[in-house]
Design a protein around this motif. Structure first.
Motif, PDB file in Angstrom:
ATOM      1  N   LEU A  42      -0.087  -4.008  -8.818  1.00 35.68           N
ATOM      2  CA  LEU A  42      -1.718  -3.826  -8.912  1.00 35.68           C
ATOM      3  C   LEU A  42      -1.459  -5.652  -9.500  1.00 35.68           C
ATOM      4  O   LEU A  42      -2.402  -6.624 -10.127  1.00 35.68           O
ATOM      5  N   GLN A  46      -3.490  -8.566  -6.386  1.00 33.49           N
ATOM      6  CA  GLN A  46      -4.825  -8.425  -7.522  1.00 33.49           C
ATOM      7  C   GLN A  46      -5.472  -7.041  -6.631  1.00 33.49           C
ATOM      8  O   GLN A  46      -5.973  -6.377  -7.240  1.00 33.49           O
ATOM      9  N   SER A  47      -5.248  -6.383  -5.412  1.00 33.45           N
ATOM     10  CA  SER A  47      -5.417  -5.122  -4.970  1.00 33.45           C
ATOM     11  C   SER A  47      -4.831  -5.117  -3.283  1.00 33.45           C
ATOM     12  O   SER A  47      -4.207  -6.310  -3.075  1.00 33.45           O
ATOM     13  N   LEU A  77      -8.291   2.035 -12.684  1.00 29.09           N
ATOM     14  CA  LEU A  77      -8.060   1.883 -11.466  1.00 29.09           C
ATOM     15  C   LEU A  77      -9.590   1.739 -11.296  1.00 29.09           C
ATOM     16  O   LEU A  77     -10.089   2.379 -11.564  1.00 29.09           O
ATOM     17  N   VAL A  90      -9.502   1.001  -1.531  1.00 33.46           N
ATOM     18  CA  VAL A  90      -8.335  -0.748  -1.479  1.00 33.46           C
ATOM     19  C   VAL A  90      -8.472  -0.671  -3.417  1.00 33.46           C
ATOM     20  O   VAL A  90      -9.570  -0.163  -3.593  1.00 33.46           O
ATOM     21  N   ARG A  92      -8.110  -1.878  -7.109  1.00 33.84           N
ATOM     22  CA  ARG A  92      -7.789  -2.537  -8.440  1.00 33.84           C
ATOM     23  C   ARG A  92      -7.557  -2.383  -9.182  1.00 33.84           C
ATOM     24  O   ARG A  92      -8.183  -1.194  -9.836  1.00 33.84           O
TER      25      ARG A  92
END
Length: 155
Positions: A42, A46-47, A77, A90, A92
């Motif tokens: 990560l 970014q994601s 996270l 998702v 990130r």
């Protein structure tokens, strides 16, 4: 008595992970070594979905799922439904996770230098041996090898 491969590997992991965990503690971090593959992935991207994280981190999907859940619980996270497929999650870094990166990167550099020094003292580098073992087992699993060995000993 000679230790079996599994016992040796578990002991090696204990020696390595214990020292890495201590280095995080010494740096004043409350952080688990098992988080590192996800954090590194990560930090570069970014994601990612959990499946993508598993692939990027080189871990299994169940391991990625468990690690993401632990890291989310610790506030490292953020997990949200995917834009295209609401069933996908998702992932990130949270603000807390982002803020931790500089300290982690310093720890990772020290760990890399320590691993390089270990490799230098061995007859052949452990990192290369492990990479080769993984590549060979991806071609023919250890389970397949056990089944083949069992056929050889049965009448």
């Amino acid at each position: 008595m000679k230790q079996g491969l599994g016992t040796q590997l578990r002991h090696l992991i204990e020696l390595l992970d214990g020292a890495v965990q201590q280095s995080y503690t010494d740096a004043g971090l409350d952080y688990r070594p098992r988080y590192t593959p996800v954090m590194r992935a990560l930090a570069q991207q970014q994601s990612a979905t959990v499946g993508q994280l598993a692939e990027l981190a080189g871990i299994t999907q169940p391991a990625a799922t468990q690690t993401v859940a632990l890291m989310k619980k610790e506030g490292l996270l953020l997990v949200a439904a995917g834009d295209e497929d609401g069933r996908q999650r998702v992932v990130r870094l949270s603000e807390q996770g982002e803020a931790l990166l500089p300290q982690l990167q310093a720890c990772w550099k020290a760990t890399k230098r320590a691993a390089d020094s270990l490799d230098a003292e061995l007859a052949f580098p452990l990192s290369e041996c492990l990479a080769q073992a993984i590549a060979v087992l991806e071609q023919r699993s250890f389970g397949d090898r056990i089944r083949a060995a069992n056929k050889k000993v049965r009448p």
